[in-house]
Write a protein that holds these residues in place. Structure first.
Motif, PDB file in Angstrom:
ATOM      1  N   LYS A 143      10.769  -0.056  -6.435  1.00 51.76           N
ATOM      2  CA  LYS A 143      11.872   0.449  -6.973  1.00 51.76           C
ATOM      3  C   LYS A 143      10.669   2.389  -6.592  1.00 51.76           C
ATOM      4  N   GLU A 144       9.699   2.341  -7.559  1.00 53.72           N
ATOM      5  CA  GLU A 144       9.497   3.440  -8.124  1.00 53.72           C
ATOM      6  C   GLU A 144       8.053   4.021  -6.806  1.00 53.72           C
ATOM      7  N   GLY A 145       8.025   2.992  -5.097  1.00 59.94           N
ATOM      8  CA  GLY A 145       6.943   3.405  -4.254  1.00 59.94           C
ATOM      9  C   GLY A 145       5.409   2.579  -4.438  1.00 59.94           C
ATOM     10  N   SER A 146       5.161   1.306  -5.239  1.00 60.79           N
ATOM     11  CA  SER A 146       3.873   0.954  -5.337  1.00 60.79           C
ATOM     12  C   SER A 146       4.252   0.076  -4.233  1.00 60.79           C
ATOM     13  N   GLU A 147       2.425   0.818  -3.733  1.00 61.79           N
ATOM     14  CA  GLU A 147       2.194  -0.169  -2.343  1.00 61.79           C
ATOM     15  C   GLU A 147       1.911  -1.622  -2.879  1.00 61.79           C
ATOM     16  N   SER A 148       0.417  -1.698  -3.486  1.00 57.70           N
ATOM     17  CA  SER A 148       0.799  -3.448  -4.097  1.00 57.70           C
ATOM     18  C   SER A 148       2.203  -4.164  -4.194  1.00 57.70           C
TER      19      SER A 148
END
Length: 193
Positions: free
Chosen positions: A11-16
């Protein structure tokens, strides 16, 4: 990373986190799509669409079900959308052929699908089974594929299909009866002593 932590990171947009999600679930999502679509390239494309949809809509994920259940639901929905689209195209191609259109349509040909996990000597039997599965009504096809091919429990299937466990049991019963009817002549013809 726990599922809650993964969801928060997504939800925070973390690619990993997204990469972890794909690596963890890509085979299951692909196999679900493949079991329903019975076409490898369509399954690959639909599996990609599933993860694109997850990336786009993770913010709307409420956590009412497990993340894997939500993924299966999206995979099932996307696969059924493609099946419906292909059926519309086949009907249109059929109507064109009735109207005398000169265009030859590959979409009228029956696809011969064999799941890649089937051993060589079983391919003919598997082809007959997958053709019979493809003829099942949509909800029966989904329940049967998720249970028998993906190995999911009725409870998880009920969550994916957003229905009761007893409805899944009924769908499985009807799908088995329909498959028995469809496959009876095939087995009588090919397995007589």
């Amino acid at each position: 990373m726990s599922e809650d932590q993964l969801i928060l990171a997504l939800k925070e947009g973390s690619e990993s986190a997204f990469r972890d999600l794909v690596e963890t679930h890509q085979n299951r999502v692909y196999n679900t799509c493949l079991g329903l679509l019975q076409n490898e390239s369509d399954a690959e494309e639909t599996a990609q669409d599933v993860f694109i949809e997850v990336h786009r809509s993770i913010g709307a994920f409420r956590g009412d079900s497990k993340l894997s259940t939500w993924l299966y639901r999206i995979a099932t929905t996307k696969s059924l959308e493609l099946i419906r689209k292909n059926k519309r195209q086949k009907r249109f191609a059929f109507l064109q052929s009735l109207a005398g259109s000169d265009e030859k349509s590959d979409s009228l040909k029956q696809a011969h699908f064999v799941h890649p996990g089937i051993e060589m000597e079983q391919k003919e039997n598997a082809e007959a089974l997958f053709q019979a599965i493809a003829q099942l009504p949509e909800t029966q096809k989904v329940a049967f594929t998720l249970h028998k091919i993906e190995g999911l429990a009725y409870q998880q299937i009920s969550e994916i299909m957003e229905t009761s466990v007893s409805s899944v049991e009924s769908l499985m019963f009807r799908s088995k009866k329909n498959l028995q009817k469809t496959l009876k002549s095939y087995y009588e013809k090919n397995f007589r002593d």
